[in-house]
Design a protein around this motif. Structure first.
Motif, PDB file in Angstrom:
ATOM      1  N   ARG A 172       0.835  -1.215   0.000  1.00  0.00           N
ATOM      2  CA  ARG A 172       0.000   0.000   0.000  1.00  0.00           C
ATOM      3  C   ARG A 172       0.867   1.261   0.000  1.00  0.00           C
ATOM      4  NH1 ARG A 172      -3.060  -2.850   4.143  1.00  0.00           N
ATOM      5  NH2 ARG A 172      -4.918  -3.792   3.202  1.00  0.00           N
ATOM      6  N   ASP A 173       1.939   1.249   0.799  1.00  0.00           N
ATOM      7  CA  ASP A 173       2.849   2.404   0.825  1.00  0.00           C
ATOM      8  C   ASP A 173       3.497   2.607  -0.540  1.00  0.00           C
ATOM      9  OD1 ASP A 173       2.243   2.750   3.463  1.00  0.00           O
ATOM     10  OD2 ASP A 173       4.122   1.913   4.255  1.00  0.00           O
ATOM     11  N   ARG A 174       3.860   1.508  -1.179  1.00  0.00           N
ATOM     12  CA  ARG A 174       4.499   1.594  -2.497  1.00  0.00           C
ATOM     13  C   ARG A 174       3.515   2.138  -3.539  1.00  0.00           C
ATOM     14  NH1 ARG A 174       9.221   2.709  -4.667  1.00  0.00           N
ATOM     15  NH2 ARG A 174       9.525   1.718  -6.699  1.00  0.00           N
ATOM     16  N   ILE A 175       2.264   1.691  -3.467  1.00  0.00           N
ATOM     17  CA  ILE A 175       1.234   2.186  -4.393  1.00  0.00           C
ATOM     18  C   ILE A 175       1.058   3.686  -4.219  1.00  0.00           C
ATOM     19  CG2 ILE A 175      -1.262   2.162  -4.848  1.00  0.00           C
ATOM     20  CD1 ILE A 175      -1.199  -0.863  -4.373  1.00  0.00           C
ATOM     21  N   THR A 176       0.989   4.137  -2.963  1.00  0.00           N
ATOM     22  CA  THR A 176       0.842   5.573  -2.692  1.00  0.00           C
ATOM     23  C   THR A 176       2.025   6.354  -3.257  1.00  0.00           C
ATOM     24  OG1 THR A 176      -0.385   5.119  -0.663  1.00  0.00           O
ATOM     25  CG2 THR A 176       0.579   7.308  -0.884  1.00  0.00           C
ATOM     26  N   LEU A 177       3.240   5.825  -3.048  1.00  0.00           N
ATOM     27  CA  LEU A 177       4.451   6.487  -3.543  1.00  0.00           C
ATOM     28  C   LEU A 177       4.452   6.562  -5.068  1.00  0.00           C
ATOM     29  CD1 LEU A 177       7.269   7.660  -2.767  1.00  0.00           C
ATOM     30  CD2 LEU A 177       8.175   5.341  -3.055  1.00  0.00           C
ATOM     31  N   LEU A 178       4.080   5.457  -5.727  1.00  0.00           N
ATOM     32  CA  LEU A 178       4.066   5.423  -7.194  1.00  0.00           C
ATOM     33  C   LEU A 178       3.009   6.371  -7.754  1.00  0.00           C
ATOM     34  CD1 LEU A 178       4.509   1.574  -7.736  1.00  0.00           C
ATOM     35  CD2 LEU A 178       6.159   3.354  -8.352  1.00  0.00           C
TER      36      LEU A 178
END
Length: 411
Positions: A172-178
């Protein structure tokens, strides 16, 4: 002596179902495409499996007997991967993997993998990575391997938190960052589009592997990557083109496909913006493909989804040099004549006639057959858009025939 490196293709089988929405003939067409996708991804299809079902089994997609048949074949023939033509739910994928004890993919996963292989630029890689993580998130509970940690472990795991919950939070953190990264890039791309001036914008759209990049190379004398594989082009290429004395911008966009993953449509927003902001679409069709009418419908559905189906469009029926209708022998009284037996002239008298002679052209981009007529059609359409937008300088761009007659441009 240098030993030649052997290419190890992943041994695979593909699976589909026959139901009310697709009969056996339609399923075979879809499995033909799925096999081409598998080859593009680096696989080798050894067998096809199908089953007639009113609706997929909620737990295992297929019936128990068919699952046992596939499992026996996998064991006997050392199959590494089973690929389903339809998208599997996270529960189905987990159950099928447990039963078959091998890698299980669906059409969406396969397309995402091809996109990951094809992505060349940082922008394309970011778009694909976002789509992959969005697909992965609900399926983490079925994974046997876990994501590589991007941050330290000490103090990062809450009391009683399981490993899978940690993985979910990382994803989820990676999705937000991307998503944030793509927002920045999208703004940059929008700024670039706004700085292109007042030139008319033309976008090539169409099903994957219909020859859009070949056509762009032929028009603009540019060197856009071309390969006889699906999704050879991911990054949008924009070129300034001049036909006669009329300049315009031409963009080559990512190819569409049936059952295009929704994650890709979302993450490739900026790429699709090239289509949304175009003044004219060149809808390229591979007329030599036996299923080209379905390809047209699939592209039109996606254009409708991105609210671009009302734009001025020229239908460009490409690869006429490769079009070979099926022939019925004179003494064959049993075979029913269908559209597969039509000549191109007969096709022109069907629904294509309703498209209008001003909105359709039949060409070969490779052999440049009918290319002069194609350039004339594009020139006149772009000219009309330009004159409508800038009526005060319409004298700068005479009609195409007048241009040739006065030898202002020799093509």
């Amino acid at each position: 002596m240098i030993e030649r490196e052997e290419i190890n293709f992943e041994r695979s089988v593909i699976v589909g179902i026959i139901n009310r929405d697709q009969d056996e003939a339609k399923l075979n067409e879809y499995l033909d495409e799925l096999e081409f996708l598998t080859i593009t991804a680096g696989g080798e299809v050894h067998k096809r499996f199908s089953q007639k079902l009113d609706q997929p089994n909620a737990k295992t997609f297929l019936g128990t007997g068919k699952m046992e048949e596939i499992k026996s074949y996998i064991v006997e023939h050392d199959i590494h991967t089973v690929i389903f033509d339809d998208e599997l739910s996270p529960g189905q994928q987990k159950n099928i993997t447990r039963i078959l004890d091998c890698k299980v993919l669906d059409r969406t996963n396969l397309i995402l993998d091809i996109f990951a292989q094809r992505a060349q630029t940082s922008y394309a890689r970011t778009q694909v990575e976002l789509a992959q993580f969005q697909y992965l998130l609900p399926r983490l509970s079925g994974m046997w391997t876990h994501l590589e940690r991007q941050r330290g472990g000490i103090g990062m795991r809450g009391p009683g938190e399981t490993e899978i919950e940690t993985d979910r939070r990382i994803v989820r953190d990676r999705i937000t960052l991307l998503r944030e990264k793509l927002k920045v890039i999208d703004k940059q791309m929008a700024s670039q589009r706004s700085n292109r001036g007042a030139m008319v914008r033309v976008a090539l759209v169409g099903y994957t592997n219909v020859g859009k990049s070949t056509l762009m190379n032929a028009i603009g004398k540019s060197e856009v990557f071309v390969e006889n594989k699906l999704f050879a082009t991911l990054d949008t290429t924009v070129r300034k083109i001049v036909i006669g004395n009329l300049p315009f911008l031409l963009s080559d966009t990512v190819g569409f496909i049936r059952k295009l993953p929704t994650q890709l449509v979302e993450s490739f927003k900026s790429t699709l913006d090239e289509v949304r902001e175009a003044d004219l679409l060149l809808h390229v069709v591979d007329i030599s493909h036996h299923d080209f009418e379905d390809h047209i419908a699939s592209v039109n559905d996606i254009l409708k989804d991105i609210k671009s189906d009302d734009k001025p469009t020229i239908m460009v029926f490409n690869k006429i040099d490769a079009y070979h209708p099926e022939v019925i022998a004179e003494d064959d009284l049993m075979t029913e004549r269908t559209s597969r037996h039509y000549s191109i002239e007969e096709w022109k008298k069907t629904w294509m006639n309703k498209v209008g002679v001003d909105n359709a052209i039949f060409i070969s981009a490779t052999n440049k057959e009918n290319f002069e007529e194609f350039r004339k059609k594009v020139y006149e359409t772009v000219r009309q858009i330009h004159i409508t937008r800038f009526p005060y300088n319409n004298f700068l761009y005479p009609d195409f025939d007048h241009l040739i007659e006065n030898e202002e441009d020799k093509i």
